[in-house]
Design an enzyme around this catalytic site. Structure first.
Site, PDB file in Angstrom:
ATOM      1  N   HIS A  84     140.941 -47.251 -95.067  1.00 28.00           N
ATOM      2  CA  HIS A  84     140.179 -47.690 -93.720  1.00 28.00           C
ATOM      3  C   HIS A  84     140.385 -46.566 -92.547  1.00 28.00           C
ATOM      4  O   HIS A  84     139.806 -46.211 -91.809  1.00 28.00           O
ATOM      5  CB  HIS A  84     140.836 -48.902 -93.123  1.00 28.00           C
ATOM      6  N   HIS A 109     147.406 -43.652 -86.517  1.00 34.05           N
ATOM      7  CA  HIS A 109     146.264 -43.389 -87.298  1.00 34.05           C
ATOM      8  C   HIS A 109     145.107 -43.220 -86.441  1.00 34.05           C
ATOM      9  O   HIS A 109     145.302 -42.955 -85.207  1.00 34.05           O
ATOM     10  CB  HIS A 109     145.921 -44.694 -87.870  1.00 34.05           C
ATOM     11  N   HIS A 111     140.695 -42.984 -85.644  1.00 30.96           N
ATOM     12  CA  HIS A 111     139.453 -43.590 -85.602  1.00 30.96           C
ATOM     13  C   HIS A 111     138.326 -42.776 -85.401  1.00 30.96           C
ATOM     14  O   HIS A 111     138.518 -41.816 -84.422  1.00 30.96           O
ATOM     15  CB  HIS A 111     139.121 -44.792 -84.579  1.00 30.96           C
ATOM     16  N   GLU A 122     137.200 -46.084 -80.293  1.00 29.82           N
ATOM     17  CA  GLU A 122     137.099 -47.674 -80.340  1.00 29.82           C
ATOM     18  C   GLU A 122     137.066 -47.841 -78.575  1.00 29.82           C
ATOM     19  O   GLU A 122     136.060 -48.723 -78.389  1.00 29.82           O
ATOM     20  CB  GLU A 122     138.323 -48.360 -80.706  1.00 29.82           C
ATOM     21  N   HIS A 135     145.630 -43.721 -82.308  1.00 25.62           N
ATOM     22  CA  HIS A 135     146.617 -44.726 -82.062  1.00 25.62           C
ATOM     23  C   HIS A 135     147.879 -44.734 -82.475  1.00 25.62           C
ATOM     24  O   HIS A 135     148.117 -44.417 -83.732  1.00 25.62           O
ATOM     25  CB  HIS A 135     145.934 -46.201 -82.587  1.00 25.62           C
ATOM     26  N   THR A 217     142.760 -53.584 -83.817  1.00 23.36           N
ATOM     27  CA  THR A 217     141.306 -53.482 -83.947  1.00 23.36           C
ATOM     28  C   THR A 217     140.729 -53.650 -85.249  1.00 23.36           C
ATOM     29  O   THR A 217     139.560 -53.300 -85.630  1.00 23.36           O
ATOM     30  CB  THR A 217     140.956 -52.263 -83.205  1.00 23.36           C
TER      31      THR A 217
END
Ligand code: NAG
Ligand code: NAG
Length: 336
Positions: A84, A109, A111, A122, A135, A217
């Site tokens: 992910h 991590h 996104h 996000e 994040h 999230t």
């Protein structure tokens, strides 16, 4: 019979992993998360679109102080592709002050979007997404022993959100993560990374941030996160963004699927308040107002210039006239 055993085994493995398969798009995509993870459909979810004209300025909001970020020890850190995202494990020597309790770091991590897309974050600010988002996840170590213990508790977690945009130069701090991605292309792969100055991952101005109560999230979307989203963005180069967008796979083997667009869309704010640690300078003048202000100033300058020109001309004319009069007078005197 053998098929049946296999099926049971698959079900058992899924149960052991502790959840249903989820993705961002398709039949297990974000609209379908609440069916398997009810909290994803609840009313205090993250991310959100931060509308700066509706935030509440809170002058009492203490600054977030990251500790131990400059020197995160000497032990190598785990960098993991979980299918992910890419996740870096962090030691508990990194912690935050300026929040209701002490929160120690567990992991960070990212996104991001897909190649060629300027959107991948996000959180949004005034409806504007950024290229990517970092994040850094912390848990309340005064109250809980581990991330997993804190993850479902109210304000059990504190996450720092850093919006990333494309700048001119390569960001060396982010390169400490990005330069290892090719070693963990497949889901489930790990590598180790030498500790580096994590403070440099944060934006330059920590004093400007937004604060609100929200959620993870990703499933199970626990509403346990005290969010801090920095107003200023950190910059990475276009090459670095593309490395993020083009290296990792969300699959364990062939056929491979690129791990892209791993961002959740903004969720309804509902009754929540978003606090701001600062007064938005931009909200004083919109782009339109700035433009008319600019035109106004320009017009003003032009008027002043014209005025000066005409006054100068008038003075010169008067001076010439005076001279003529003098000349005329002197001629008259000679004749007389
Ligand atoms: C890989 O890293 C993850 C996250 O840190 C960890 O849970 C997992 O045990 C690691 N796997 C291996 C094989 O080291
Ligand atoms: C978050 O929720 C807690 C508990 O309800 C509340 O005390 C706190 O003021 C909230 N924080 C923000 C930023 O809204």
């Amino acid at each position: 019979m053998r098929f049946f055993t296999l099926l049971l085994e698959v079900i058992w493995i899924l149960a052991a992993v502790g959840g249903h398969h989820w993705t961002y798009e398709g039949p297990h995509g974000q609209q379908h998360w609440p069916a398997s993870y009810p909290e994803c459909g609840s009313n205090a979810q993250s991310p959100i679109n931060i509308q700066t004209d509706s935030v509440t300025f809170d002058p009492e909001l203490p600054a977030v102080q990251p500790h131990g970020y400059d020197q995160p020890g000497t032990e190598p850190l785990d960098l993991h592709n979980n299918g992910h995202t890419v996740q870096l494990s962090l030691p508990p020597t990194l912690y935050l002050e300026g929040l209701p309790r002490k929160y120690v770091a567990a992991q960070l991590h990212l996104h991001w979007g897909q190649k060629g897309s300027p959107e991948g974050s996000e959180h949004q600010i005034n409806g504007q997404a950024s290229a990517a988002e970092l994040h850094i996840v912390h848990y309340d170590s005064d109250s809980y022993h581990s991330l997993s213990e804190a993850a479902a508790r109210p304000q059990g977690l504190a996450v720092l959100g850093v919006l990333l945009e494309v700048g001119e130069t390569e960001n060396p701090a982010y390169e400490h993560i990005l330069s290892h991605l090719h070693k963990i292309r497949y889901k489930g792969q790990n590598t180790s990374v030498l500790p580096f100055n994590m403070r440099a991952l944060l934006p330059p101005l920590l004093a400007q941030f937004f604060r609100y109560n929200g959620s993870l999230t990703t499933p199970p979307c626990y509403q346990s996160v005290l969010w801090t989203v920095f107003n200023r963005r950190a910059q990475i180069s276009m090459g670095q963004l593309e490395k993020l967008q083009e290296t990792l796979l969300s699959t364990e083997k062939e056929p491979s699927t690129l791990l892209v667009q791993n961002y959740r869309l903004p969720q309804a704010l509902n009754q929540r308040t978003v606090l701001a640690s600062f007064i938005q300078a931009e909200s004083l003048y919109t782009t339109g107002e700035m433009l008319s202000l600019g035109v106004g100033i320009l017009a003003g300058c032009l008027c002043l210039l014209l005025a000066v020109y005409f006054i100068a001309r008038k003075i010169r004319k008067k001076m010439l006239q005076n001279r003529k009069t003098v000349v005329f007078t002197s001629t008259q005197t000679t004749e007389a």
